[in-house]
Design an enzyme around this catalytic site. Structure first.
Site, PDB file in Angstrom:
ATOM      1  N   GLN A 291       0.829  -1.202   0.000  1.00 48.47           N
ATOM      2  CA  GLN A 291       0.000   0.000   0.000  1.00 48.47           C
ATOM      3  C   GLN A 291       0.867   1.256   0.000  1.00 48.47           C
ATOM      4  O   GLN A 291       0.551   2.250  -0.659  1.00 48.47           O
ATOM      5  CB  GLN A 291      -0.921  -0.005   1.229  1.00 48.47           C
ATOM      6  N   GLU A 292       1.992   1.211   0.698  1.00 42.58           N
ATOM      7  CA  GLU A 292       2.863   2.379   0.805  1.00 42.58           C
ATOM      8  C   GLU A 292       3.658   2.631  -0.475  1.00 42.58           C
ATOM      9  O   GLU A 292       3.754   3.761  -0.943  1.00 42.58           O
ATOM     10  CB  GLU A 292       3.834   2.197   1.984  1.00 42.58           C
ATOM     11  N   SER A 293       4.249   1.576  -1.037  1.00 44.00           N
ATOM     12  CA  SER A 293       5.220   1.794  -2.125  1.00 44.00           C
ATOM     13  C   SER A 293       5.061   0.862  -3.314  1.00 44.00           C
ATOM     14  O   SER A 293       5.863   0.929  -4.252  1.00 44.00           O
ATOM     15  CB  SER A 293       6.630   1.609  -1.569  1.00 44.00           C
TER      16      SER A 293
END
EC number: 4.2.2.n1
Length: 480
Positions: free
Chosen positions: A303-305
């Site tokens: 989700q972050e990267s």
């Protein structure tokens, strides 16, 4: 005289010595006290699954709580198909059926049905790229459904209107297998309940829902038609309690709420990333997760990267876990663009948030609070909890907090808080996305384990055959 008295006494005694019928006393064994609640079920993502983390599923969690209510041990007994479930209930092998089954006229005739646990729609499912069905009467013999399922009842009712409607039935497959056959193009159409469809399209994004054949059908448990008054009474008491204390709403949110949003492109990209990117970092996720579920850590990183170790944001966060510079320093991380350091720092930071959360937040919801804090900051989540409490909601229930978080974007509400404005709506989507990614990782992990187990059985069988041939060769026997 004495002789006469003696004779009379003797006759009197003989008269009293008539045969007396002594009734045989039958010893009735004491009733065996019941210690186990036997629950029949079938495997399914939202019904009952076994994972490395233990047993899970909506029906499993409710059955576990019902067993606690009865002060009994729980024994979940999965069967291969619905017919076997019916036989097990009728024979007394199981006390009830908890298998995501719908309320139908046929089942009402043969069993006692418990109160509604949740409701679903019946949808006609087809593969993306094939013609969307417009009218059920046009499909004729192209529909395949599970034998003894509620979908057979639905089609039987429709057949009264459309006499030409026919369908195939599969007894030895489950609904998820039929959906997989749709995705592979092996069959044209099947019927699924809306929750099973929504969950399955995360792994098979080619699935599409066409016609809605039945709406808001209750999912219930089945009890024996006879001698189940006491169990039904206990079930109704239990159900009312679970409804009043919010457990039913919590489980509905846990298993179904986050799967309703669907993005075909994102789902396809995630499945490709699992094959192409995850293998590079999987061992590091497993190592640094520690007592956390590594798949939740991996889902957070995606989700972050999107598992890009060189990811950068205009806001200054960087790396696989997208850490800010102050957070990286606090976690002892020197290079945020180093994948291993980033995973180590992100896991440590997430664990720290979990440890800060109030004890009032249940264990099975703490991760969602922690992830929201990871996204918008611990202070903003605490602000939302205080707002929830002021509104008469439960500040320790994720289902309530996710309703309040978006209010942090409205001046009317954020001016009451300590930390002010926050993009709370984004935090809700952030957590929902991670939960979907996590569910997909769990499903794929389970599929891989099943493949490994099947391969081991095949190799074991082949080895046994080779040993048998070798023994025959030694004894001079001819192989068959």
């Amino acid at each position: 005289m004495n002789r006469i008295l003696l004779t009379l006494l003797t006759l009197t005694l003989l008269a009293g010595c008539q045969r007396v019928a002594v009734e045989e006393t039958k010893l009735v064994p004491p009733a065996v006290e019941k210690t186990v609640l036997n629950v029949g079920t079938i495997y399914g993502s939202q019904i009952y699954v076994t994972t490395g983390q233990g047993e899970a599923g909506f029906d499993y969690e409710m059955a576990s709580r019902f067993a606690d209510h009865l002060e009994l041990e729980l024994a979940m007994k999965p069967y291969s198909n619905i017919k076997e479930l019916y036989q097990a209930l009728n024979s007394g092998e199981v006390d009830l059926i908890a298998a995501g089954l719908a309320d139908t006229p046929t089942r009402r005739e043969n069993f006692r049905l418990g109160p509604p646990l949740y409701r679903v729609n019946q949808v006609l499912v087809y593969k993306q790229g094939t013609p969307q069905p417009k009218d059920i009467s046009q499909l004729k013999d192209e529909i395949t459904v599970i034998t003894d399922s509620s979908f057979v009842d639905t089609l039987s009712q429709l057949q009264k209107i459309y006499p030409e409607l026919v369908w195939d039935q599969e007894q030895d497959k489950d609904n998820e297998e039929l959906l997989a056959m749709i995705a592979r193009g092996e069959i044209s159409y099947t019927i699924a309940d809306s929750t099973t469809f929504e969950i399955s399209r995360r792994y098979m994004p080619e699935l599409r829902a066409g016609l809605t054949l039945k709406e808001k059908q209750a999912i219930v448990w089945l009890l024996p038609a006879q001698n189940s008054d006491k169990l039904m009474s206990e079930l109704l008491t239990f159900w009312h309690g679970e409804k009043l204390d919010g457990t039913l709403a919590h489980l509905d949110e846990k298993y179904f709420a986050h799967v309703k949003r669907f993005d075909y492109v994102d789902t396809r990209a995630f499945l490709r990333a699992i094959d192409n990117k995850l293998p590079k970092y999987k061992e590091r996720f497993q190592y640094y997760a520690g007592d956390l579920d590594w798949r939740k850590l991996a889902a957070t990183a995606y989700q972050e990267s999107h598992w890009n170790p060189n990811a950068r944001s205009p806001t200054g966060v960087r790396g696989l876990m997208m850490l800010t510079l102050p957070t990286a320093k606090q976690m002892g991380i020197e290079n945020r663009l180093d994948a291993e350091q980033s995973i180590k720092g992100g896991a440590k930071y997430l664990r720290g948030i979990l440890n800060r959360l109030p004890d009032s937040i249940p264990d099975n919801q703490r991760m969602w609070f922690a992830l929201a804090s990871y996204n918008i900051g611990y202070g903003h989540v605490e602000d939302a909890r205080k707002l929830a409490e002021s509104m008469g909601l439960n500040p320790s229930a994720w289902r309530d907090l996710k309703e309040v978080l978006p209010l942090l974007q409205k001046r009317k509400y954020y001016k009451q808080t300590r930390y002010g404005y926050a993009r709370g709506n984004e935090a809700v989507h952030y957590v929902d996305n991670i939960r979907r990614y996590y569910d997909t990782l769990v499903w794929i992990d389970n599929q891989n384990k099943l493949l490994e187990e099947n391969q081991a059985l095949i190799e074991e069988s082949q080895l046994a055959d080779q040993i048998g041939i070798g023994e025959k060769a030694i004894t001079g026997a001819q192989p068959e």
